[in-house]
Design a protein around this motif. Sequence first.
Motif, mmCIF file in Angstrom:
data_model
loop_
_atom_site.group_PDB
_atom_site.id
_atom_site.type_symbol
_atom_site.label_atom_id
_atom_site.label_comp_id
_atom_site.label_asym_id
_atom_site.label_seq_id
_atom_site.Cartn_x
_atom_site.Cartn_y
_atom_site.Cartn_z
ATOM 1 N N TYR A 73 0.815 -1.219 0.000
ATOM 2 C CA TYR A 73 0.000 0.000 0.000
ATOM 3 C C TYR A 73 0.849 1.270 0.000
ATOM 4 O O TYR A 73 0.617 2.178 -0.794
ATOM 5 C CB TYR A 73 -0.956 0.003 1.200
ATOM 6 C CG TYR A 73 -1.760 1.284 1.279
ATOM 7 C CD1 TYR A 73 -2.865 1.461 0.465
ATOM 8 C CD2 TYR A 73 -1.385 2.318 2.140
ATOM 9 C CE1 TYR A 73 -3.598 2.632 0.499
ATOM 10 C CE2 TYR A 73 -2.109 3.493 2.176
ATOM 11 C CZ TYR A 73 -3.214 3.646 1.362
ATOM 12 O OH TYR A 73 -3.921 4.813 1.395
ATOM 13 N N GLU A 74 1.831 1.356 0.870
ATOM 14 C CA GLU A 74 2.619 2.586 0.996
ATOM 15 C C GLU A 74 3.351 2.923 -0.293
ATOM 16 O O GLU A 74 3.364 4.068 -0.745
ATOM 17 C CB GLU A 74 3.626 2.471 2.156
ATOM 18 C CG GLU A 74 2.985 2.329 3.533
ATOM 19 C CD GLU A 74 2.090 3.508 3.901
ATOM 20 O OE1 GLU A 74 2.396 4.651 3.475
ATOM 21 O OE2 GLU A 74 1.085 3.293 4.596
ATOM 22 N N ASN A 124 -9.521 -1.948 1.007
ATOM 23 C CA ASN A 124 -8.869 -1.134 2.022
ATOM 24 C C ASN A 124 -9.608 0.204 2.069
ATOM 25 O O ASN A 124 -9.533 0.981 1.124
ATOM 26 C CB ASN A 124 -7.398 -0.955 1.619
ATOM 27 C CG ASN A 124 -6.624 -0.110 2.599
ATOM 28 O OD1 ASN A 124 -7.159 0.779 3.238
ATOM 29 N ND2 ASN A 124 -5.337 -0.383 2.694
ATOM 30 N N GLN A 160 -9.070 2.843 3.787
ATOM 31 C CA GLN A 160 -8.141 3.972 3.722
ATOM 32 C C GLN A 160 -7.794 4.290 2.271
ATOM 33 O O GLN A 160 -7.763 5.439 1.860
ATOM 34 C CB GLN A 160 -6.859 3.667 4.499
ATOM 35 C CG GLN A 160 -5.854 4.818 4.460
ATOM 36 C CD GLN A 160 -4.531 4.455 5.130
ATOM 37 O OE1 GLN A 160 -4.366 3.373 5.671
ATOM 38 N NE2 GLN A 160 -3.591 5.384 5.086
ATOM 39 N N ALA A 161 -7.557 3.233 1.470
ATOM 40 C CA ALA A 161 -7.228 3.436 0.056
ATOM 41 C C ALA A 161 -8.391 4.093 -0.674
ATOM 42 O O ALA A 161 -8.198 5.000 -1.488
ATOM 43 C CB ALA A 161 -6.881 2.098 -0.597
ATOM 44 N N MET A 172 -10.548 6.093 0.450
ATOM 45 C CA MET A 172 -10.715 7.494 0.843
ATOM 46 C C MET A 172 -9.535 8.371 0.463
ATOM 47 O O MET A 172 -9.715 9.533 0.112
ATOM 48 C CB MET A 172 -10.957 7.583 2.356
ATOM 49 C CG MET A 172 -12.249 6.934 2.792
ATOM 50 S SD MET A 172 -12.702 7.205 4.531
ATOM 51 C CE MET A 172 -11.187 7.135 5.392
ATOM 52 N N ASP A 173 -8.320 7.832 0.505
ATOM 53 C CA ASP A 173 -7.122 8.678 0.409
ATOM 54 C C ASP A 173 -6.437 8.730 -0.946
ATOM 55 O O ASP A 173 -5.788 9.724 -1.268
ATOM 56 C CB ASP A 173 -6.077 8.219 1.442
ATOM 57 C CG ASP A 173 -6.551 8.423 2.873
ATOM 58 O OD1 ASP A 173 -7.536 9.172 3.061
ATOM 59 O OD2 ASP A 173 -5.949 7.843 3.780
#
Length: 197
Positions: free
Chosen positions: A83-84, A111, A113-114, A116-117
């Motif tokens: 991811y990072e 994910n 977070q993925a 949304m970000d």
Amino acid sequence: DFIALAEQTALIVPLSHILLAEACRMVKRIPEGSLECVAINLSGKNMELKSVGKILLGILEAEEVDPKRICFEITQSVLLQSYERVAGVMQELSQQEITFALDDFGTGYSNVQALMDLPYQFVKFDKSVIQRSTDNPQMLISLVGMMGKMGKCTIAEGVETDEELLLVRDIGFDRAQGFILSKPLDGEALLELLGRS
């Protein structure tokens, strides 16, 4: 079989670079305004390279293609593997106005977070998700609505029948992709299709 073997041997990386260059040459033949962008899949192996962003941008620069005309597709599985690193590459390339699509959405774990970000513009819902929703589309309606509220363009993949096309229209997908609209085309056939439309 071919793609799996190419990934196992890491030949997918140079192949991806060759295919990106070839796609760029095709993009230059497509009149501006005919297609929003041309989408190209990136493998997890591509993302393992420390300088992947510079390499991809270098190919676009060498081929003299406006980055706005390219979209990179990344699967959920690639996102979850690293991811990072993927997030960093997406941020780097999106600053050059390259767009991204989350591919095969709905086939694995998502994910949040993925969702949304990350700087992606398109969400491509996998064919299997569309087919499973024929009898009960409520979950899909909710997901498509959520993506719409986030400003994402939703694409239904693998639409093959009139029933599926009606379903994706009723659900509220922005776009559809599949054999009912067009089979895969080589470059010359694509140019001819665009010329007719």
